[in-house]
Design an enzyme around this catalytic site. Sequence first.
Site, PDB file in Angstrom:
ATOM      1  N   ASP A 196       0.866  -1.173   0.000  1.00 23.35           N
ATOM      2  CA  ASP A 196       0.000   0.000   0.000  1.00 23.35           C
ATOM      3  C   ASP A 196       0.910   1.232   0.000  1.00 23.35           C
ATOM      4  O   ASP A 196       2.108   1.134   0.270  1.00 23.35           O
ATOM      5  CB  ASP A 196      -0.907  -0.058   1.238  1.00 23.35           C
ATOM      6  CG  ASP A 196      -2.068   0.907   1.111  1.00 23.35           C
ATOM      7  OD1 ASP A 196      -2.169   1.599   0.080  1.00 23.35           O
ATOM      8  OD2 ASP A 196      -2.882   0.974   2.056  1.00 23.35           O
ATOM      9  N   ASP A 240      -3.523   7.522  -4.033  1.00 26.34           N
ATOM     10  CA  ASP A 240      -4.813   8.072  -4.456  1.00 26.34           C
ATOM     11  C   ASP A 240      -5.391   8.901  -3.310  1.00 26.34           C
ATOM     12  O   ASP A 240      -4.795   8.981  -2.240  1.00 26.34           O
ATOM     13  CB  ASP A 240      -5.776   6.943  -4.859  1.00 26.34           C
ATOM     14  CG  ASP A 240      -6.052   5.999  -3.697  1.00 26.34           C
ATOM     15  OD1 ASP A 240      -5.127   5.772  -2.896  1.00 26.34           O
ATOM     16  OD2 ASP A 240      -7.183   5.498  -3.584  1.00 26.34           O
ATOM     17  N   ALA A 253     -11.723   3.476   0.263  1.00 26.67           N
ATOM     18  CA  ALA A 253     -12.490   4.245   1.250  1.00 26.67           C
ATOM     19  C   ALA A 253     -13.824   3.597   1.609  1.00 26.67           C
ATOM     20  O   ALA A 253     -14.828   4.281   1.806  1.00 26.67           O
ATOM     21  CB  ALA A 253     -12.702   5.679   0.756  1.00 26.67           C
ATOM     22  N   CYS A 296     -15.969 -23.240  17.557  1.00 27.45           N
ATOM     23  CA  CYS A 296     -15.041 -23.331  16.431  1.00 27.45           C
ATOM     24  C   CYS A 296     -14.214 -24.601  16.573  1.00 27.45           C
ATOM     25  O   CYS A 296     -13.983 -25.076  17.685  1.00 27.45           O
ATOM     26  CB  CYS A 296     -14.141 -22.089  16.447  1.00 27.45           C
ATOM     27  SG  CYS A 296     -12.753 -22.154  15.318  1.00 27.45           S
ATOM     28  N   CYS A 352     -11.047 -24.987  15.206  1.00 27.56           N
ATOM     29  CA  CYS A 352      -9.632 -24.776  14.884  1.00 27.56           C
ATOM     30  C   CYS A 352      -8.755 -25.287  16.033  1.00 27.56           C
ATOM     31  O   CYS A 352      -9.242 -25.519  17.134  1.00 27.56           O
ATOM     32  CB  CYS A 352      -9.374 -23.303  14.573  1.00 27.56           C
ATOM     33  SG  CYS A 352      -9.030 -22.267  16.007  1.00 27.56           S
ATOM     34  N   CYS A 387      -9.075 -23.452  19.363  1.00 30.33           N
ATOM     35  CA  CYS A 387     -10.348 -23.599  20.079  1.00 30.33           C
ATOM     36  C   CYS A 387     -10.581 -25.024  20.570  1.00 30.33           C
ATOM     37  O   CYS A 387     -11.323 -25.225  21.527  1.00 30.33           O
ATOM     38  CB  CYS A 387     -11.496 -23.146  19.200  1.00 30.33           C
ATOM     39  SG  CYS A 387     -11.360 -21.406  18.763  1.00 30.33           S
TER      40      CYS A 387
HETATM   41 ZN   LIG Z   1     -10.990 -21.248  16.571  1.00 31.45          ZN
END
Ligand SMILES: [Zn+2]
Length: 490
Positions: A92, A127, A195, A278, A280, A283
């Site tokens: 950026d 920009d 934006a 969750c 994952c 978790c």
């Molecule tokens: Zn998780």
Amino acid sequence: MTNFEVRQYDAAGRLGELTVPRAGVTVETPTILPVVNPHVQTVAPATLASEFGAEILITNSYILHGSDDLREPVLEQGLHDLLGFDGAIMTDSGSFQLAEYGDIDVTTEEILEFQHEIGSDIGTPVDIPTPPDVDRERATEELKTTQERLEHAATVDTGEMLVSAPVQGATYPDLRERAAADAVSTGLDVFPLGAVVPLMNEYRYADLADVVAACKRGLGEVGPVHLFGAGHPMMFAMAAALGCDLFDSAAYALYARDDRYLTVQGTELLDELSYFPCHCPVCTDHTPAELDAMDADQREELLARHNLHVTYGEIRTVKQAIRSGNLMELVDSRARGHPAMLDGFRALLDHAEQLERTDPVSKDAFFYTSHESARRPEVRRHQDRLERLPVEGDEVLLTEGSSSAQYDESWGVLPPFGPYPRELADTYPLTAEVPDRTDRAAYEAAATGVRRLVELHPDVSFTLVHDDWPATALDRVPERVRLRDLHARD
Ligand SMILES: [Zn+2]
């Protein structure tokens, strides 16, 4: 644009491949670019690649340019070595800092050359990010400056580095559409929609949908389209269905710092969770209470990892939905997470005609999952197609039930699509699964289809068997149609 190829569509959503020549990689889209802060790496870029499969990330060249301790090292080593990442790196330019602080001290040419020198794979000009709701004069004026800079950027020699062409225009759809067309005309490579963060921060998802749809009208099917600063997984499905290919965000890290826990439905506060919803590794290995008891750094890192797992998991879910042709069902389901998301979904459906242009003619299944399904692109397409379907008889029966010998011709009727020739019954979308307890919106949409067919054939006499259609649907049926209610006693 030869650096981006679309493999498959669903609505305006696309499975695509972005070739990044300078990195020597091809990135599958839609995808997320995690924002890497060169000074604070909550999760190391190498881990982003190995644990989460990150193929691309984004960092800020303006911070590197202005940094006393990193400017020389990055010029010497190059960006990939400095961050320890082999994939594609987008940079950026400092436009965000311009929006936040009102002033930055580099020109487009300087920052593009710097990005090229440090080995960026996708660079960004400076920009002017015009915020939502400013007066039209300011939006127009700033857009003019942005366009001049993009045109200038296109003349800077940046070798194999791709260069993005941000699309501004605040919340004025016509300005966004024109800015997008002008951005395409520069011949630059990637199209960030700029934006939009204030809209997302304020949960203005309906306005966001209108802005994205306007930009897409100007961009056409070139790409890839980057929704700048969008990183909350709850809006990926919606943004993808509108035609966004790239997302980026620091949300995974910033939210973790504040003990905020991302889900595909929204954001939870760690101290309000008794259970992790969750699967994952973070978790399944910990409870919220255990995380709460850890020291802040360790907790932040684990929360950031969970946030990344949810983020990449949702990207895979979106990609699979495009592949399976059920992206709209996914958007519908995500829209239930928050009333503002539902507003976004309804605004997206205002653009059904636009989404229809790239929506596949045939898919595995159409699930009618809410009354919003009555406004999906497939319904509009079916009703537009009535124009091309012949009616042979003088007396035509339209019925959800079976045909009758009393009539020259008998068409089926299926809410929300409306009338259809019976030989099409086994073709998409008339194979749709619709609940037995059909809602008013489906009948109203079917009645719109009936009206369309009747108006196309002024000399034909139509009879509609409507069973128990609601009055709001029957109001849409032209008066000359004979109505038969099988449930009523003659
Ligand atoms: Zn998780």
